[in-house]
Scaffold this active site. Sequence first.
Site, PDB file in Angstrom:
ATOM      1  N   SER A 143       0.867  -1.172   0.000  1.00  0.00           N
ATOM      2  CA  SER A 143       0.000   0.000   0.000  1.00  0.00           C
ATOM      3  C   SER A 143       0.903   1.221   0.000  1.00  0.00           C
ATOM      4  O   SER A 143       2.092   1.123   0.324  1.00  0.00           O
ATOM      5  CB  SER A 143      -0.857  -0.012   1.272  1.00  0.00           C
ATOM      6  OG  SER A 143      -1.484   1.237   1.494  1.00  0.00           O
ATOM      7  N   TYR A 156      -2.280  -1.659  10.289  1.00  0.00           N
ATOM      8  CA  TYR A 156      -2.238  -1.741   8.827  1.00  0.00           C
ATOM      9  C   TYR A 156      -0.930  -1.156   8.299  1.00  0.00           C
ATOM     10  O   TYR A 156      -0.232  -1.769   7.491  1.00  0.00           O
ATOM     11  CB  TYR A 156      -3.434  -0.986   8.242  1.00  0.00           C
ATOM     12  CG  TYR A 156      -3.601  -1.114   6.745  1.00  0.00           C
ATOM     13  CD1 TYR A 156      -4.239  -2.217   6.186  1.00  0.00           C
ATOM     14  CD2 TYR A 156      -3.154  -0.108   5.887  1.00  0.00           C
ATOM     15  CE1 TYR A 156      -4.412  -2.328   4.812  1.00  0.00           C
ATOM     16  CE2 TYR A 156      -3.314  -0.208   4.509  1.00  0.00           C
ATOM     17  CZ  TYR A 156      -3.952  -1.327   3.988  1.00  0.00           C
ATOM     18  OH  TYR A 156      -4.120  -1.424   2.611  1.00  0.00           O
TER      19      TYR A 156
END
Length: 261
Positions: A143, A156
């Site tokens: 990401s 995350y």
Amino acid sequence: MNRLDGKVCVVTGAASGIGKRIAEVYAQAGGKVVIADLKLDAAEATATEIRNAGGDALAVAMDVTDEAQVVDGIAKAVAHYGQVDVLVSNAGIQIVNKITDFSYADWKKMLAIHLDGAFLTTRECLRDMETRKTGGAIIYMGSVHSHAASKLKAPYVTAKHGLLGLARTVAKEAAAYGVRANVICPGFVRTPLVDKQIPEQAKELGISEDEVIQNVMLKDTVDGEFTTVDDVANVALMLAAFETNALTGQSLVVSHGWYMQ
């Protein structure tokens, strides 16, 4: 054009979203795709769609945090197709919260899915690749948060940073038998995972959903656009088809310029 003719490609979390689109693009490029997903019925539905479109697909049930299921799922792929050439470690979830409000259980769940799952699937696929020594590709779904941080996403961000370290280590260890490891780092892609975050972030930040989209998610892009599943799938195809160690241990950011490296 990038081709995967005859290559066996395992994609985790492939019953929906980014994973599903990668599997479809791989099948269109001649790959034999293994749809690995927590939900076997959804995996079967995706595999059926791919077969109906002329592709070759196998569905397997796989909770990537369950060692036995990962071992069994990759074994089924090898038994069915004879080998594994490409792994896309894509399975993931999102839980949004302040660090001081995060439960330890949710922290561990996030790291287990993103990091333990990446390790277990990598280990099993590499065991096959190491035996055959005919090369391969390991692709991790990172990401922009593999490089940058945002509020409310501590586990995350931590996990996505961790995938960079795993990819770089795999790149060094597996180069001897021709396996490349890279990380795709998308910006915000309009999947159910992101749609779920919009109202959650609006509530946490005390702003409207439109403001979350324009002033949080897309604020730093060059064109105010979401990254698409096709954007990500096309990069995944290029990385899977690339044949030498020239491109390994790298992260490619696919974010409409949100993050530039």
